[in-house]
Design a protein around this motif. Structure first.
Motif, mmCIF file in Angstrom:
data_model
loop_
_atom_site.group_PDB
_atom_site.id
_atom_site.type_symbol
_atom_site.label_atom_id
_atom_site.label_comp_id
_atom_site.label_asym_id
_atom_site.label_seq_id
_atom_site.Cartn_x
_atom_site.Cartn_y
_atom_site.Cartn_z
ATOM 1 N N GLU A 151 0.844 -1.209 0.000
ATOM 2 C CA GLU A 151 0.000 0.000 0.000
ATOM 3 C C GLU A 151 0.873 1.252 0.000
ATOM 4 O O GLU A 151 0.581 2.232 -0.665
ATOM 5 C CB GLU A 151 -0.941 -0.015 1.198
ATOM 6 N N GLN A 152 1.947 1.201 0.757
ATOM 7 C CA GLN A 152 3.007 2.209 0.717
ATOM 8 C C GLN A 152 4.229 1.509 0.128
ATOM 9 O O GLN A 152 4.415 0.317 0.362
ATOM 10 C CB GLN A 152 3.339 2.713 2.129
ATOM 11 N N SER A 155 1.904 -7.762 -13.605
ATOM 12 C CA SER A 155 1.292 -8.106 -14.894
ATOM 13 C C SER A 155 -0.189 -7.728 -14.926
ATOM 14 O O SER A 155 -0.742 -7.470 -15.986
ATOM 15 C CB SER A 155 1.463 -9.590 -15.207
ATOM 16 N N ARG A 156 -0.812 -7.663 -13.755
ATOM 17 C CA ARG A 156 -2.226 -7.282 -13.650
ATOM 18 C C ARG A 156 -2.399 -5.780 -13.469
ATOM 19 O O ARG A 156 -3.506 -5.284 -13.357
ATOM 20 C CB ARG A 156 -2.852 -8.000 -12.458
ATOM 21 N N GLY A 157 -1.289 -5.036 -13.388
ATOM 22 C CA GLY A 157 -1.369 -3.587 -13.226
ATOM 23 C C GLY A 157 -1.726 -3.145 -11.820
ATOM 24 O O GLY A 157 -2.145 -2.009 -11.604
ATOM 25 N N LEU A 158 -1.522 -4.036 -10.832
ATOM 26 C CA LEU A 158 -1.885 -3.718 -9.452
ATOM 27 C C LEU A 158 -0.712 -3.195 -8.636
ATOM 28 O O LEU A 158 -0.908 -2.560 -7.594
ATOM 29 C CB LEU A 158 -2.479 -4.957 -8.773
ATOM 30 N N LEU A 169 11.724 -1.344 -4.551
ATOM 31 C CA LEU A 169 10.508 -1.155 -3.774
ATOM 32 C C LEU A 169 9.322 -1.622 -4.602
ATOM 33 O O LEU A 169 9.329 -1.514 -5.830
ATOM 34 C CB LEU A 169 10.321 0.311 -3.409
ATOM 35 N N VAL A 170 8.317 -2.105 -3.927
ATOM 36 C CA VAL A 170 7.068 -2.480 -4.579
ATOM 37 C C VAL A 170 6.011 -1.514 -4.072
ATOM 38 O O VAL A 170 5.917 -1.266 -2.866
ATOM 39 C CB VAL A 170 6.665 -3.929 -4.241
ATOM 40 N N ALA A 171 5.244 -0.958 -5.006
ATOM 41 C CA ALA A 171 4.197 -0.001 -4.631
ATOM 42 C C ALA A 171 2.923 -0.335 -5.391
ATOM 43 O O ALA A 171 2.967 -0.681 -6.576
ATOM 44 C CB ALA A 171 4.644 1.415 -4.955
ATOM 45 N N ALA A 172 1.804 -0.234 -4.697
ATOM 46 C CA ALA A 172 0.513 -0.437 -5.344
ATOM 47 C C ALA A 172 0.273 0.706 -6.326
ATOM 48 O O ALA A 172 0.609 1.858 -6.053
ATOM 49 C CB ALA A 172 -0.592 -0.485 -4.296
ATOM 50 N N THR A 173 -0.304 0.365 -7.467
ATOM 51 C CA THR A 173 -0.720 1.375 -8.436
ATOM 52 C C THR A 173 -2.080 1.923 -8.009
ATOM 53 O O THR A 173 -2.654 1.459 -7.007
ATOM 54 C CB THR A 173 -0.845 0.736 -9.829
ATOM 55 N N GLU A 174 -2.619 2.852 -8.763
ATOM 56 C CA GLU A 174 -3.972 3.351 -8.467
ATOM 57 C C GLU A 174 -4.984 2.207 -8.494
ATOM 58 O O GLU A 174 -5.843 2.109 -7.621
ATOM 59 C CB GLU A 174 -4.368 4.454 -9.459
ATOM 60 N N VAL A 206 -8.173 -1.982 -5.272
ATOM 61 C CA VAL A 206 -8.329 -3.379 -4.837
ATOM 62 C C VAL A 206 -8.061 -3.476 -3.332
ATOM 63 O O VAL A 206 -8.793 -4.158 -2.610
ATOM 64 C CB VAL A 206 -7.421 -4.328 -5.643
ATOM 65 N N ILE A 207 -7.036 -2.784 -2.849
ATOM 66 C CA ILE A 207 -6.725 -2.796 -1.408
ATOM 67 C C ILE A 207 -7.919 -2.298 -0.605
ATOM 68 O O ILE A 207 -8.293 -2.900 0.413
ATOM 69 C CB ILE A 207 -5.466 -1.954 -1.116
ATOM 70 N N ALA A 208 -8.536 -1.209 -1.049
ATOM 71 C CA ALA A 208 -9.707 -0.673 -0.335
ATOM 72 C C ALA A 208 -10.825 -1.709 -0.288
ATOM 73 O O ALA A 208 -11.476 -1.895 0.754
ATOM 74 C CB ALA A 208 -10.181 0.610 -1.002
ATOM 75 N N ASP A 209 -11.038 -2.419 -1.400
ATOM 76 C CA ASP A 209 -12.075 -3.434 -1.426
ATOM 77 C C ASP A 209 -11.715 -4.623 -0.534
ATOM 78 O O ASP A 209 -12.574 -5.155 0.178
ATOM 79 C CB ASP A 209 -12.320 -3.911 -2.862
#
Length: 152
Positions: free
Chosen positions: A61-62, A89-92, A106-111, A116-119
């Motif tokens: 998420e961060q 690959s899924r754009g997440l 670093l790994v960061a969530a995309t928009e 998806v995280i919120a859900d």
């Protein structure tokens, strides 16, 4: 509590060796684990994520180092690479160089990943806040008891 209050009694040797009490406590640990796992699986399924992929996404998420995700998942870094590859690959999620150390990714969530995280959080009330019913003092006491069990 007064010394003569029966709720303030210390466990006796017989209480400490009651197999039925031990079984009940172990069964409660298992039930908590099952509930957490079932809720997490059910939340991940609509997004076609495995539970580990969902946990990795939540960790990102961060922006976070890949090795930190491996620690959180209790997984080998090579397994985390495959998980992050799938999220990417899924754009997440996306990989970024660390500003402080170019060797670290670093790994960061995309928009899309943040949505998806919120859900996932909305679908996992127990897994997101398993200690919600406990007061701060109860949470500390539980932590201390669990540390005692683990010998920490």
């Amino acid at each position: 509590m007064p010394a003569d209050d029966p709720t303030n009694e210390q466990p006796t040797g017989a209480d400490l060796t009651r197999p039925d009490l031990t079984r009940e406590v172990v069964a409660l640990f298992a039930a908590i684990h099952r509930r957490y796992a079932q809720e997490s699986e059910a939340a991940a399924a609509p997004h076609e994520l495995t539970p580990l992929q969902a946990k990795a996404l939540l960790a990102a998420e961060q922006p976070v180092a890949m090795r930190r995700i491996a620690e959180q998942l209790h997984a080998e870094p090579s397994n985390v690479t495959a998980i992050v590859d799938r999220l990417e690959s899924r754009g997440l999620a996306e990989r970024r160089p660390s500003p402080g150390d170019r060797r670290v990714k670093l790994v960061a969530a995309t928009e899309a990943g943040l949505r998806v995280i919120a859900d996932l959080r909305a679908r996992t009330p127990f897994a997101s806040q398993p200690l919600e019913r406990l007061s701060g003092a109860q949470r500390e006491e539980l932590r201390d008891l669990l540390r005692l069990l683990l010998g920490d």
